[in-house]
Design an enzyme around this catalytic site. Structure first.
Site, short mmCIF file in Angstrom:
data_model
loop_
_atom_site.label_atom_id
_atom_site.label_comp_id
_atom_site.label_asym_id
_atom_site.label_seq_id
_atom_site.Cartn_x
_atom_site.Cartn_y
_atom_site.Cartn_z
N ILE A 18 -45.37 -67.84 22.77
CA ILE A 18 -44.06 -67.91 23.45
C ILE A 18 -44.04 -67.04 24.72
O ILE A 18 -42.98 -66.82 25.29
CB ILE A 18 -42.90 -67.51 22.50
CG1 ILE A 18 -43.18 -66.21 21.74
CG2 ILE A 18 -42.65 -68.62 21.51
CD1 ILE A 18 -42.90 -64.98 22.49
N LYS A 20 -45.75 -63.75 25.28
CA LYS A 20 -45.78 -62.28 25.19
C LYS A 20 -46.70 -61.67 26.25
O LYS A 20 -46.37 -60.67 26.87
CB LYS A 20 -46.25 -61.82 23.80
CG LYS A 20 -45.36 -62.19 22.66
CD LYS A 20 -45.78 -61.50 21.36
CE LYS A 20 -47.22 -61.78 20.98
NZ LYS A 20 -47.48 -63.21 20.69
N PHE A 22 -47.66 -62.96 29.17
CA PHE A 22 -47.09 -63.10 30.51
C PHE A 22 -45.95 -62.10 30.72
O PHE A 22 -45.86 -61.44 31.76
CB PHE A 22 -46.58 -64.52 30.72
CG PHE A 22 -46.13 -64.81 32.12
CD1 PHE A 22 -47.05 -65.03 33.12
CD2 PHE A 22 -44.79 -64.85 32.44
CE1 PHE A 22 -46.66 -65.29 34.42
CE2 PHE A 22 -44.36 -65.10 33.73
CZ PHE A 22 -45.31 -65.33 34.72
N LYS A 42 -53.89 -54.63 24.08
CA LYS A 42 -53.86 -55.69 23.08
C LYS A 42 -54.72 -55.21 21.91
O LYS A 42 -55.93 -55.44 21.86
CB LYS A 42 -54.42 -56.99 23.66
CG LYS A 42 -54.44 -58.16 22.70
CD LYS A 42 -53.16 -58.95 22.74
CE LYS A 42 -53.26 -60.22 21.92
NZ LYS A 42 -52.01 -60.99 21.89
N ASP A 59 -56.10 -63.23 26.85
CA ASP A 59 -54.88 -62.42 26.95
C ASP A 59 -55.21 -60.97 27.31
O ASP A 59 -54.55 -60.36 28.16
CB ASP A 59 -54.10 -62.46 25.64
CG ASP A 59 -53.51 -63.84 25.37
OD1 ASP A 59 -53.49 -64.67 26.30
OD2 ASP A 59 -53.08 -64.09 24.24
N GLU A 120 -49.17 -55.18 23.48
CA GLU A 120 -48.81 -56.53 23.01
C GLU A 120 -49.34 -56.76 21.61
O GLU A 120 -50.53 -56.58 21.34
CB GLU A 120 -49.38 -57.59 23.95
CG GLU A 120 -49.00 -59.00 23.53
CD GLU A 120 -49.84 -60.07 24.20
OE1 GLU A 120 -49.82 -61.22 23.71
OE2 GLU A 120 -50.53 -59.75 25.20
N GLY A 121 -48.46 -57.17 20.71
CA GLY A 121 -48.87 -57.49 19.36
C GLY A 121 -49.53 -58.85 19.26
O GLY A 121 -49.52 -59.64 20.21
N GLY A 123 -49.43 -62.47 17.66
CA GLY A 123 -48.49 -63.36 16.99
C GLY A 123 -47.10 -62.77 16.91
O GLY A 123 -46.64 -62.07 17.81
#
Length: 572
Positions: A18, A20, A22, A42, A59, A120-121, A123
């Site tokens: 969804i 994250k 970006f 990450k 990512d 950033e997690g 999922g």
């Protein structure tokens, strides 16, 4: 820099895919614009490709590229799992156990070197990382407040509220949320955002529009950093200020309200032990003006600004002032004959002017060409010796009508394309192409005219759009033909700054990759990368993304020469 001088947030989302990454990159660029040194992290990533013998997650690479400097990919992404699946399955496949202590070590190393850190997690908030560990435990171990990215689609209200309750149940604090638009046309977008503003006990930090080709730095101005006052523009658009109070900030963070709008030297001064004046309540003033961008900042800016659309950018009806008296305003009885005569006279004059100019008016009104990405050419100016004045007028009107119809056809084509109606979109694109090819054939007799330049650029845009449609339909040979036609036009302009040519080279390389022709893909990526290095620099996110694609194509060819050495040789 001490750890206390760095502020960190854990970025989670309502689901996987969804935006994250970006949103995290946008937050990093927003912090950099305020003068902070910012990095991304990450901790756990699944889905990687082997490049030069090392697994690289896309990512994590994007977060690394967005940061103020390169701290090393192994610190940004301590656990890089190759299997593109849920992290707990990918870790099980490689017989790896996620150790929070290792993640904490990387976190400490990064936080000592920057002012702002965004983690950033993987999922959603409760995504499993192993048998007894999930993403929420990483947030608890690091002790960071959270930022929630909400993918604006059907079901987002329920997902957002469930995630927010899970965060509170974990004794963690939600410092804000970001609305990320996943589709070009989302029904009831504004209504959903307004509802979430009321039901989430955290401020809206910003709305990211649907812009699949936009670079994160181009949207950095659309978000507010956490623990800053909410901008009036966001409040007036989505919040009822009479019923919604300023978001609650924990007592330990009250002094940090002004810290985020100050330069990072203030954080260093606090870490060194020097006294700073304190207030009893957090400041409600808007952040101070951003410092002017330095030369280093301008290096990452593209020559062509990416248009940023707000989620409510649809045309709005203007409030009209009635030419007639208001119902409550009395009209004297004696004035009524005069008013009737006045309107009759005006009507007669308008009718006369309309009749006199009807033959010269175009059949339909063209959309504003800047709205659909095309250039509207100025009226043609043929040599007076070639035709009589009457002939000039007729010819100019015919050209204008042809251009109007082509622009309207292109607008209709793009609307169908955005809705996924590729077959209908193809029909309208081909009709628009026919119109612009006729314009091009006419303007070729005026080689140096601005009309010919505009017609050529519009025709190239049509070819590229047709390539996108064919690619969506998996008609790769047709897509390749269209992109090559566009390239033949773009190559006529100086290549050193021609971003259109770079984009087209990249599109051609992508088609070759989809066809399994990695040699041709490598050639296309290399040509695109050469132009981008000259136009925007090596460190621009787009240049880095193309370089990563080039590295993947190089790896597929099983070259004995390491990628870095190979690239250096081919850039000479």
């Amino acid at each position: 820099m001490s750890e206390s001088a760095c502020r960190a947030w854990f970025v989670t989302g309502t689901d996987t895919g969804i935006g994250k990454t970006f949103a995290s990159c946008v937050l990093i660029h927003a912090a950099k614009a305020k003068g902070f040194t910012a990095l991304g992290m990450k901790p756990v990533a699944s889905g990687a490709e082997i490049i030069d013998g090392k697994p690289i997650n896309e990512d994590a690479a994007r977060l690394l590229a967005a940061g103020s400097f390169d701290p090393g990919l192994e610190r940004v992404n301590p656990y890089c799992l190759q299997l593109p699946a849920s992290p707990h399955l990918a870790a099980q496949e490689e017989n790896i156990q996620i150790d929070p202590a290792r993640i904490r070590q990387s976190f400490d190393e990064l936080s000592e070197r920057c002012d702002r850190l965004y983690i950033e997690g993987a999922g959603g908030f409760l995504a499993p990382l192993g048998e007894e560990i999930d993403a929420s435990r990483i947030a608890r171990e690091l002790g960071c407040p959270l930022i929630l990215v909400v993918g604006m689609r059907l079901g987002c209200i329920n997902h957002a509220q469930l995630t927010a309750k899970a965060i509170l149940a974990s004794n963690l604090r939600l410092d804000g949320w970001i609305a990320n638009c996943l589709y070009p046309d989302t029904p009831y977008l504004s209504d959903n955002i307004k509802f979430l503003c009321h039901c989430l006990d955290a401020p809206l930090l910003g709305v990211l529009p649907y812009a699949p080709n936009a670079a994160p730095d181009a949207l950095a101005h659309l978000v507010t950093l956490p623990c800053q006052p909410i901008p009036d523009t966001v409040r007036s658009s989505f919040m009822n200020t009479e019923n919604v109070a300023e978001p609650k900030i924990a007592a330990t963070d009250q002094e940090n309200l002004s810290e985020d709008s100050a330069a990072p030297e203030a954080a260093q001064q606090e870490a060194s032990g020097e006294e700073r004046p304190k207030t009893d309540t957090p400041s409600k003033e808007a952040p101070s003006e951003e410092p002017p961008k330095t030369d280093a900042d301008s290096e990452e800016a593209s020559d062509e600004e990416i248009p940023v659309l707000s989620p409510d950018d649809a045309p709005k009806a203007l409030a009209t002032d009635s030419a007639f008296p208001e119902p409550d305003s009395p009209v004297k009885k004696d004035d009524r004959p005069f008013i009737v005569l006045m309107f009759a006279a005006v009507f007669a004059i308008v009718a006369f002017i309309t009749h006199a100019t009807k033959d010269d008016a175009p059949a339909s009104k063209a959309p504003r060409s800047e709205e659909i990405g095309l250039i509207e050419a100025a009226p043609t100016e043929p040599d007076a010796a070639e035709s009589s004045p009457t002939g000039e007028q007729i010819e100019s009107a015919q050209l204008k009508l042809l251009e109007t119809e082509a622009l309207n056809d292109y607008k209709t084509a793009r609307e169908h394309y955005q809705r996924g109606d590729y077959a209908i979109s193809l029909t309208w694109h081909q009709k628009s192409r026919s119109g612009f090819e006729q314009l091009m054939a006419y303007y070729d007799q005026f080689p140096n005219s601005t009309q010919r330049i505009a017609a050529r650029k519009n025709l190239a845009a049509i070819y590229s759009a047709l390539g996108d449609v064919y690619r969506s339909q998996k008609k790769y040979p047709d897509a390749l033909d269209m992109f090559k036609k566009a390239l033949s036009i773009y190559e006529k302009t100086p290549v050193d700054k021609n971003l259109d040519a770079a984009t087209t080279y990249n599109n051609i390389a992508e088609i070759h990759r989809l066809q399994g022709d990695y040699m041709s893909a490598q050639s296309g990526y290399l040509k695109a990368y050469r132009i981008l290095r000259l136009a925007v620099g090596d460190n621009h996110p787009t240049a880095r993304a193309v370089r990563l694609s080039l590295a993947r194509a190089h790896d597929k060819l099983d070259n004995a020469t390491p990628f870095g050495q190979w690239l250096e040789e081919h850039l000479r």
